[in-house]
Design a protein around this motif. Structure first.
Motif, mmCIF file in Angstrom:
data_model
loop_
_atom_site.group_PDB
_atom_site.id
_atom_site.type_symbol
_atom_site.label_atom_id
_atom_site.label_comp_id
_atom_site.label_asym_id
_atom_site.label_seq_id
_atom_site.Cartn_x
_atom_site.Cartn_y
_atom_site.Cartn_z
ATOM 1 N N LYS B 75 0.836 -1.204 0.000
ATOM 2 C CA LYS B 75 0.000 0.000 0.000
ATOM 3 C C LYS B 75 0.869 1.251 0.000
ATOM 4 O O LYS B 75 0.609 2.197 -0.742
ATOM 5 N N GLU B 76 1.925 1.242 0.852
ATOM 6 C CA GLU B 76 2.829 2.405 0.913
ATOM 7 C C GLU B 76 3.478 2.639 -0.440
ATOM 8 O O GLU B 76 3.609 3.766 -0.900
ATOM 9 N N GLU B 77 3.910 1.537 -1.075
ATOM 10 C CA GLU B 77 4.551 1.654 -2.379
ATOM 11 C C GLU B 77 3.563 2.223 -3.392
ATOM 12 O O GLU B 77 3.900 3.083 -4.200
ATOM 13 N N GLU B 78 2.334 1.740 -3.308
ATOM 14 C CA GLU B 78 1.303 2.204 -4.227
ATOM 15 C C GLU B 78 1.078 3.702 -4.053
ATOM 16 O O GLU B 78 0.926 4.444 -5.030
ATOM 17 N N LYS B 79 1.114 4.169 -2.793
ATOM 18 C CA LYS B 79 0.864 5.583 -2.521
ATOM 19 C C LYS B 79 1.978 6.455 -3.050
ATOM 20 O O LYS B 79 1.749 7.573 -3.513
ATOM 21 N N PHE B 83 2.496 5.798 -10.876
ATOM 22 C CA PHE B 83 1.852 4.789 -11.715
ATOM 23 C C PHE B 83 1.371 3.622 -10.859
ATOM 24 O O PHE B 83 1.696 3.540 -9.678
ATOM 25 N N PHE B 84 0.645 2.727 -11.483
ATOM 26 C CA PHE B 84 0.197 1.550 -10.745
ATOM 27 C C PHE B 84 1.375 0.605 -10.550
ATOM 28 O O PHE B 84 2.197 0.431 -11.435
ATOM 29 N N THR B 85 1.446 0.021 -9.372
ATOM 30 C CA THR B 85 2.537 -0.918 -9.109
ATOM 31 C C THR B 85 2.055 -2.342 -9.378
ATOM 32 O O THR B 85 0.855 -2.611 -9.425
ATOM 33 N N LYS B 86 3.028 -3.213 -9.546
ATOM 34 C CA LYS B 86 2.679 -4.600 -9.874
ATOM 35 C C LYS B 86 2.153 -5.302 -8.635
ATOM 36 O O LYS B 86 2.746 -5.241 -7.568
ATOM 37 N N MET B 87 1.046 -5.965 -8.781
ATOM 38 C CA MET B 87 0.460 -6.702 -7.664
ATOM 39 C C MET B 87 1.027 -8.126 -7.635
ATOM 40 O O MET B 87 1.403 -8.671 -8.666
ATOM 41 N N ILE B 107 -5.878 -19.379 9.033
ATOM 42 C CA ILE B 107 -4.953 -18.249 9.076
ATOM 43 C C ILE B 107 -5.267 -17.360 10.277
ATOM 44 O O ILE B 107 -6.434 -17.058 10.527
ATOM 45 N N PRO B 108 -4.242 -16.922 10.981
ATOM 46 C CA PRO B 108 -4.479 -15.962 12.059
ATOM 47 C C PRO B 108 -4.687 -14.558 11.492
ATOM 48 O O PRO B 108 -4.271 -14.272 10.362
ATOM 49 N N ARG B 109 -5.290 -13.672 12.232
ATOM 50 C CA ARG B 109 -5.475 -12.258 11.903
ATOM 51 C C ARG B 109 -6.258 -12.046 10.604
ATOM 52 O O ARG B 109 -5.950 -11.151 9.820
ATOM 53 N N VAL B 110 -7.270 -12.871 10.389
ATOM 54 C CA VAL B 110 -8.038 -12.776 9.152
ATOM 55 C C VAL B 110 -8.647 -11.385 8.971
ATOM 56 O O VAL B 110 -8.571 -10.801 7.887
ATOM 57 N N GLU B 111 -9.223 -10.851 10.060
ATOM 58 C CA GLU B 111 -9.884 -9.541 9.946
ATOM 59 C C GLU B 111 -8.899 -8.455 9.521
ATOM 60 O O GLU B 111 -9.188 -7.625 8.660
ATOM 61 N N GLU B 112 -7.700 -8.486 10.148
ATOM 62 C CA GLU B 112 -6.702 -7.468 9.817
ATOM 63 C C GLU B 112 -6.263 -7.580 8.357
ATOM 64 O O GLU B 112 -6.083 -6.586 7.668
ATOM 65 N N ILE B 113 -6.085 -8.819 7.904
ATOM 66 C CA ILE B 113 -5.678 -9.019 6.506
ATOM 67 C C ILE B 113 -6.766 -8.479 5.583
ATOM 68 O O ILE B 113 -6.490 -7.772 4.610
ATOM 69 N N ARG B 114 -7.996 -8.778 5.942
ATOM 70 C CA ARG B 114 -9.114 -8.313 5.117
ATOM 71 C C ARG B 114 -9.100 -6.787 5.005
ATOM 72 O O ARG B 114 -9.261 -6.222 3.923
ATOM 73 N N MET B 115 -8.872 -6.120 6.137
ATOM 74 C CA MET B 115 -8.813 -4.659 6.127
ATOM 75 C C MET B 115 -7.673 -4.168 5.245
ATOM 76 O O MET B 115 -7.815 -3.212 4.479
ATOM 77 N N ALA B 116 -6.510 -4.830 5.365
ATOM 78 C CA ALA B 116 -5.328 -4.402 4.607
ATOM 79 C C ALA B 116 -5.568 -4.537 3.102
ATOM 80 O O ALA B 116 -5.181 -3.662 2.319
ATOM 81 N N VAL B 117 -6.227 -5.632 2.712
ATOM 82 C CA VAL B 117 -6.525 -5.814 1.280
ATOM 83 C C VAL B 117 -7.476 -4.717 0.812
ATOM 84 O O VAL B 117 -7.276 -4.095 -0.244
ATOM 85 N N LYS B 118 -8.469 -4.425 1.645
ATOM 86 C CA LYS B 118 -9.443 -3.395 1.290
ATOM 87 C C LYS B 118 -8.761 -2.028 1.164
ATOM 88 O O LYS B 118 -9.050 -1.265 0.245
ATOM 89 N N ASP B 119 -7.843 -1.730 2.092
ATOM 90 C CA ASP B 119 -7.108 -0.459 2.028
ATOM 91 C C ASP B 119 -6.333 -0.344 0.723
ATOM 92 O O ASP B 119 -6.344 0.689 0.060
ATOM 93 N N LEU B 120 -5.637 -1.430 0.399
ATOM 94 C CA LEU B 120 -4.843 -1.442 -0.826
ATOM 95 C C LEU B 120 -5.751 -1.196 -2.029
ATOM 96 O O LEU B 120 -5.457 -0.375 -2.908
ATOM 97 N N TRP B 121 -6.874 -1.897 -2.053
ATOM 98 C CA TRP B 121 -7.851 -1.737 -3.134
ATOM 99 C C TRP B 121 -8.319 -0.287 -3.220
ATOM 100 O O TRP B 121 -8.369 0.307 -4.294
ATOM 101 N N ASP B 122 -8.645 0.313 -2.058
ATOM 102 C CA ASP B 122 -9.138 1.692 -2.046
ATOM 103 C C ASP B 122 -8.121 2.666 -2.618
ATOM 104 O O ASP B 122 -8.468 3.564 -3.394
ATOM 105 N N VAL B 123 -6.838 2.479 -2.231
ATOM 106 C CA VAL B 123 -5.792 3.369 -2.740
ATOM 107 C C VAL B 123 -5.723 3.264 -4.261
ATOM 108 O O VAL B 123 -5.667 4.266 -4.975
#
Lengths: 217, 186
Positions: B75-79, B83-87, B107-123
């Motif tokens: 996400k930081e790299e994307e910000k 240009f768009f970075t490679k996923m 998998i542990p921390r499923v909720e946090e991972i879900r949030m992180a993916v959503k953040d990346l998507w939003d950016v």
């Protein structure tokens, strides 16, 4: 029972294409057809080959015990392949219904060795046009004064907009694709690098789909 | 294209599973999968992994990018990049969604991972929206869209291509009109 699936990976007498490549070709064709404003050449030989493969797999599956874990997996794959094929054929039929007269007219300008419609599709298109004509005659044309009674098929059919914009991925390097400019801008030349993605008009890249240099996405 | 069709395509991606059974290779039409050895990881298409998992025949191993720190870094790299970075995956959003809902307890921390993916998507989506905006304003008719994933492209369809088609049509019409103007002035 020994696993005999996928043993005969090859189709036809002289065409030796592994099944997974046939499937990949169909998948590419499916997406191309989905996103292309125009009707692309039919891949009916691939469709037929794949249908045969499905039939063969189903025959093999009946020999397996119901409890074998592979049965469900194979059934799932077959369902996925069937979806691709039906969606592909349905997309083509939709285009044929929408642009019937235009597509039929285009087809007459092509050489018989290079048809875009499969035999079934051609018959369907002709019948569809005849039905439309008959319907209009019954409903309207025979009730209007004689000078207006002609059924002008080509004038009633929609024509696909070849200038519409599409998304694509280049499968190999293509240099110098010319995008026509308008009054204020000059023609623009674009190089498509392998694996790059673009949005642009369909027209300049139409023939690149035919030779497989680009994939619509 | 319907989002479920994007999902359908994404389900072809491979994912690692640990089967709890042993079996020789399975010869699918799309290629061979396996052999399966109980306890040893093996790569299978996602659709198959989900099915086996449902039947409790395997454990799914999340791909290594499906991790809070890695996603934050992306996400930081994307910000910081114009240009768009490679996923890490052509279908990161769909893959994350499919796997996370299936492997809840693997998998542990499923909720946090879900949030992180959503953040990346939003950016990425807000970057996409602003580029579409500039693109339309500059009146271009061709743009390069490297590293945009299928779901992201699908999110601007049909609006973007239709808008461009419409602009093109208006331009053609105005060309015709100005030519007529010139003719009538002569």
């Amino acid at each position: 029972m020994e696993d005999t699936f996928g043993e005969d990976d090859y189709f036809g007498e002289d065409e030796h294409i592994p099944a997974h490549e046939v499937l990949q070709t169909l998948e590419d064709a499916w997406l191309n057809e989905k996103f292309c404003p125009d009707l692309l050449p039919s891949q009916d030989s691939y469709v037929e080959a794949m249908m045969e493969q499905i039939q063969q797999m189903e025959d093999n599956l009946t020999k397996l015990k119901k409890t074998d874990f592979r049965v469900e997996v194979h059934h799932m794959e077959l369902a996925r392949i069937r979806y691709i094929i039906t969606s592909y054929l349905r997309t083509r039929i939709e285009k044929i219904e929408q642009n019937t007269a235009f597509i039929l007219e285009q087809e007459t300008t092509r050489s018989p060795e290079n048809p875009h419609l499969s035999e079934g599709e051609l018959n369907y298109a002709r019948e569809f046009l005849a039905l439309q004509e008959n319907h209009q005659k019954q409903l309207v044309l025979k009730h209007v004064p004689p000078p207006f009674q002609d059924f002008m098929s080509t004038q009633q059919s929609l024509v696909p907009n070849l200038r519409s914009h599409i998304f694509l991925r280049a499968k190999k390097d293509v240099n110098g694709v010319v995008i026509e400019g308008d009054r204020d801008t000059r023609d623009e030349e674009v190089d498509l690098e392998e694996n790059s993605q673009h949005i642009m008009q369909y027209k300049p890249i139409a023939n690149l789909i035919h030779d497989g240099s680009v994939q619509l996405i | 294209m319907d989002p479920s069709e994007v999902e359908f395509i994404a389900e072809k991606e491979l994912v690692s599973i640990v089967p709890n059974f042993t079996n020789s290779e399975v010869h699918l039409i799309s290629g061979d999968v396996g052999p399966f050895r109980a306890g040893l990881p093996v790569n299978v298409p996602i659709w198959m992994a989900l099915n086996l998992r449902q039947r409790q025949k395997c454990r799914i191993i999340a791909p290594d990018w499906l991790d809070v720190e890695k996603l934050e870094a992306l996400k930081e790299e994307e910000k910081s990049n114009r240009f768009f970075t490679k996923m890490p995956s052509e279908h990161y959003m769909v893959v994350a969604q499919l796997l996370l809902s299936a492997v809840d307890d693997d998998i542990p921390r499923v909720e946090e991972i879900r949030m992180a993916v959503k953040d990346l998507w939003d950016v990425r989506i807000s970057k996409l929206r602003s580029s579409v905006d500039t693109f339309i304003k500059t009146g271009g008719s061709h743009a390069r869209l490297d590293y945009l994933t299928t779901m992201e492209i699908n999110s601007v369809r049909p609006l973007l291509p239709h808008a461009l088609d419409f602009i093109d049509r208006l331009q053609k019409a105005s060309e015709g009109a100005s030519r007529r103007d010139m003719a009538s002035q002569d």
